[in-house]
Design a protein around this motif. Sequence first.
Motif, short mmCIF file in Angstrom:
data_model
loop_
_atom_site.label_atom_id
_atom_site.label_comp_id
_atom_site.label_asym_id
_atom_site.label_seq_id
_atom_site.Cartn_x
_atom_site.Cartn_y
_atom_site.Cartn_z
N MET A 72 0.83 -1.20 0.00
CA MET A 72 0.00 0.00 0.00
C MET A 72 0.87 1.26 0.00
SD MET A 72 -3.07 1.38 0.21
CE MET A 72 -4.18 0.07 0.75
N PRO A 73 0.57 2.25 -0.84
CA PRO A 73 1.35 3.50 -0.79
C PRO A 73 1.33 4.10 0.61
CG PRO A 73 -0.12 3.46 -2.70
CD PRO A 73 -0.47 2.27 -1.86
N PRO A 74 2.39 4.79 1.01
CA PRO A 74 2.46 5.36 2.36
C PRO A 74 1.25 6.21 2.72
CG PRO A 74 4.60 5.51 1.30
CD PRO A 74 3.64 5.03 0.25
N GLY A 75 0.70 6.91 1.74
CA GLY A 75 -0.46 7.75 2.00
C GLY A 75 -1.79 7.04 1.85
N GLY A 76 -1.75 5.73 1.63
CA GLY A 76 -2.99 4.98 1.45
C GLY A 76 -3.63 5.26 0.10
N MET A 77 -4.91 4.91 -0.01
CA MET A 77 -5.64 5.19 -1.25
C MET A 77 -7.11 5.41 -0.93
SD MET A 77 -6.11 1.52 -3.23
CE MET A 77 -4.40 1.36 -3.64
N ALA A 78 -7.81 6.00 -1.87
CA ALA A 78 -9.24 6.23 -1.69
C ALA A 78 -9.94 4.91 -1.41
CB ALA A 78 -9.82 6.90 -2.93
N ARG A 79 -10.84 4.94 -0.45
CA ARG A 79 -11.53 3.71 -0.04
C ARG A 79 -12.24 3.06 -1.21
NH1 ARG A 79 -11.37 -0.17 3.89
NH2 ARG A 79 -13.44 -0.87 4.54
N SER A 80 -12.89 3.86 -2.05
CA SER A 80 -13.64 3.30 -3.18
C SER A 80 -12.71 2.57 -4.14
CB SER A 80 -14.39 4.41 -3.91
OG SER A 80 -13.49 5.44 -4.33
N ASP A 81 -11.52 3.14 -4.40
CA ASP A 81 -10.55 2.49 -5.29
C ASP A 81 -10.05 1.19 -4.67
OD1 ASP A 81 -10.83 4.63 -7.00
OD2 ASP A 81 -9.01 5.64 -6.31
N TYR A 82 -9.78 1.22 -3.38
CA TYR A 82 -9.28 0.03 -2.69
C TYR A 82 -10.29 -1.11 -2.76
CZ TYR A 82 -7.96 -3.08 1.14
OH TYR A 82 -7.63 -4.18 1.89
N LEU A 83 -11.54 -0.80 -2.47
CA LEU A 83 -12.57 -1.84 -2.46
C LEU A 83 -12.79 -2.42 -3.85
CD1 LEU A 83 -15.16 -0.23 -0.03
CD2 LEU A 83 -13.57 -2.08 0.46
N ALA A 84 -12.72 -1.56 -4.87
CA ALA A 84 -12.87 -2.05 -6.24
C ALA A 84 -11.74 -3.00 -6.62
CB ALA A 84 -12.92 -0.87 -7.20
N LEU A 85 -10.51 -2.66 -6.20
CA LEU A 85 -9.37 -3.52 -6.50
C LEU A 85 -9.42 -4.82 -5.72
CD1 LEU A 85 -6.48 -0.87 -6.56
CD2 LEU A 85 -7.29 -2.23 -8.50
N LYS A 86 -9.80 -4.74 -4.44
CA LYS A 86 -9.75 -5.91 -3.58
C LYS A 86 -10.88 -6.89 -3.86
CE LYS A 86 -9.24 -7.29 1.27
NZ LYS A 86 -7.95 -7.94 1.05
N THR A 119 -8.29 4.06 2.72
CA THR A 119 -7.69 2.87 3.32
C THR A 119 -6.22 3.18 3.54
OG1 THR A 119 -9.24 1.37 2.23
CG2 THR A 119 -7.17 0.43 3.02
N PRO A 120 -5.78 3.19 4.80
CA PRO A 120 -4.42 3.63 5.07
C PRO A 120 -3.40 2.51 4.94
CG PRO A 120 -5.53 3.18 7.12
CD PRO A 120 -6.54 2.93 6.03
N VAL A 153 -14.80 3.01 13.89
CA VAL A 153 -15.93 3.76 14.46
C VAL A 153 -15.88 5.22 14.02
CG1 VAL A 153 -17.13 4.43 16.57
CG2 VAL A 153 -16.00 2.20 16.43
N GLN A 154 -14.68 5.82 14.07
CA GLN A 154 -14.56 7.23 13.72
C GLN A 154 -14.15 7.46 12.27
OE1 GLN A 154 -11.99 7.66 17.50
NE2 GLN A 154 -12.83 9.71 17.20
N GLY A 155 -13.64 6.42 11.62
CA GLY A 155 -13.23 6.58 10.22
C GLY A 155 -11.96 7.39 10.04
N LEU A 156 -11.09 7.44 11.05
CA LEU A 156 -9.89 8.25 10.99
C LEU A 156 -8.78 7.57 10.20
CD1 LEU A 156 -9.74 9.51 14.70
CD2 LEU A 156 -10.71 10.67 12.71
N ASP A 157 -7.87 8.37 9.68
CA ASP A 157 -6.72 7.87 8.93
C ASP A 157 -5.62 7.50 9.93
OD1 ASP A 157 -4.53 7.35 7.37
OD2 ASP A 157 -4.60 9.23 6.25
N ILE A 158 -5.50 6.22 10.23
CA ILE A 158 -4.55 5.79 11.25
C ILE A 158 -3.12 5.64 10.71
CG2 ILE A 158 -6.27 4.73 12.74
CD1 ILE A 158 -5.44 2.00 11.58
N SER A 159 -2.87 6.18 9.52
CA SER A 159 -1.48 6.32 9.07
C SER A 159 -0.95 7.72 9.39
CB SER A 159 -1.37 6.06 7.57
OG SER A 159 -2.02 7.08 6.82
#
Length: 218
Positions: free
Chosen positions: A46-60, A93-94, A125-131
Amino acid sequence: MLIETFADLICPWCYIGKGRLARALDLRPGIPLEIRWQPFQLNPDMPPGGMARSDYLALKFGGAERARQIHRMVEETAERDGLPLALDRIRRTPNSFDAHRAIRIAAQSGHGNVMADALFAAYFVQGLDISDHEVLAAVAVGVGLNGDAMKASLAAGTESAAVQSADALARHMGLQAVPCYIFNRRYALSGAQEPASFLPLLDLGVVESANASTPVSG
């Protein structure tokens, strides 16, 4: 008894499994226990900055509809377990590497497991970016740690080699999915099992620990 929990903080089944292990332990109060967090990255590239959730889910999952089906299954399971969950709040997705580091840094002062709990809540729960180091520092403050010290440790690369080594060891052991729980480094239980599934291994671990501490006479 030692329980090593191999998990990733962005894995919803790890979040559910952590809650189920806690419920199992409630059924066996008083067990002398050490729970040790072990990192496993589901997305090591995963890139250090993560990726958009929608893109991640589509790929996964191969598309939005399949992702929605998986989400419904996770949400229904969490609801049955009484776990708060707000997948709709997650926008990115971080990369979870620094979050794993934060747990190991927190573990140096005995806060590793409470930090893991707090990071699961921050993400699911909060949807925070934990990276984000600011987020990690704020979570650290929430569990009683010094936020500035956490940021300094993260910036210095503290525990990076340890997380890499532990993740590599998990793969060398053959782990391909998480959560996985290893009891006394002998017995493994994989998946977000129901609380009752943990009980035989907890009982076995208690017996083994008692036998190991009993002197042999004669």
